[in-house]
Design a protein around this motif. Structure first.
Motif: not given
Length: 260
Positions: A8-17
């Motif tokens: 979850k932390a990795q996913r939410l840390g991604r830039a909005d695509g």
């Protein structure tokens, strides 16, 4: 799902695509509510939109405008007017479709029961095309979707194929769908907030089984005490003392404790 917090932390840390590059304002409340709980992680969302999508001239026999190489002549997440649509159509050079797409939300869930709770809330809120999928590695995805879409071709090779009166009618229908979409989002947020609070209360409520078991133990001990208290008591006295604690009733109580 193993290592869900890290994922979850990795996913939410991604830039909005997304094309917009950020959350739709109307969807933000639901997204923040879910991401604020440890068992949910939103992966994509759209609050609902009305789009004029243009593609190259399409072969009608192949099913209409292809999804590849499409451009947006207009997109709005609010109600629109005939003037907005007509202005956008002036730029048309290919095949144009007017589309209304309702609220959509994809949520990664830690456990199947979390996805089931979310699915129940979605269905009750009017998003009846919602569903749960389990992918490779045990990833559990819950999709919140609805069926009140709209997709109508307006032009072919840049030429308008319908009347302005018909376009005005379509915009009226699309705006009605947008208004219903907004109501469903608000209803979904309210129901979701309530369901999460109820689930949290149930998880932290004291168990009642301990108290019930203790009462069964007390009745058993009381019977044993009565039976051993006076060996010289007459049979009549014994029956009078044991009558309130009938064995069949006691057995039913114990069976109830086992089946609860």
């Amino acid at each position: 799902m193993a290592a869900f917090p890290q994922h979850k932390a990795q996913r939410l840390g991604r830039a909005d695509g997304s094309r917009k590059g950020g959350l739709d304002e109307r969807a933000a409340g639901v997204v923040h509510l879910l991401n604020g709980r440890t068992q949910f992680c939103t992966t994509s969302s759209c609050s609902g939109r009305l789009v004029l999508a243009q593609g190259p001239p399409a072969d009608i026999s192949s099913g209409g405008i292809p999804k590849k190489n499409c451009t947006w002549l207009m997109v709005t997440h609010e109600l629109c007017s005939k003037g907005d649509v007509m202005t956008a159509l002036e730029k048309a050079t290919g095949d144009v479709v007017l589309k209304f797409e309702p609220f959509v939300l994809h949520v990664l869930c830690q456990e199947l029961q979390d996805a089931q709770l979310l699915h129940s809330v979605a269905i009750d809120s009017g998003f009846r095309n919602s569903g749960i999928t389990v992918g490779r590695g045990g990833k559990i995805m819950m999709a919140v979707r609805s069926t009140h879409c709209l997709e109508v071709p307006l032009s072919h090779k840049g030429k308008l194929m319908v009347s302005e009166e018909y376009i005005e009618f379509l915009i009226h229908v699309a705006n009605q769908k947008m208004e219903e979409n907004i109501r469903r989002i608000d209803r979904f947020y309210t129901h979701l907030e309530s369901a999460l609070k109820t689930a949290a209360s149930a998880d932290h409520s004291p168990r009642e089984e301990t108290g019930k078991s203790r009462s069964v133990y007390t009745r058993r001990r009381k019977r044993k005490t009565i039976q051993e208290r006076d060996v010289d008591a007459s049979p009549k006295d014994r029956n009078e003392e044991l009558e309130p604690e009938d064995d069949s009733e006691s057995n039913l109580d114990i069976f109830a404790e086992i089946t609860i």
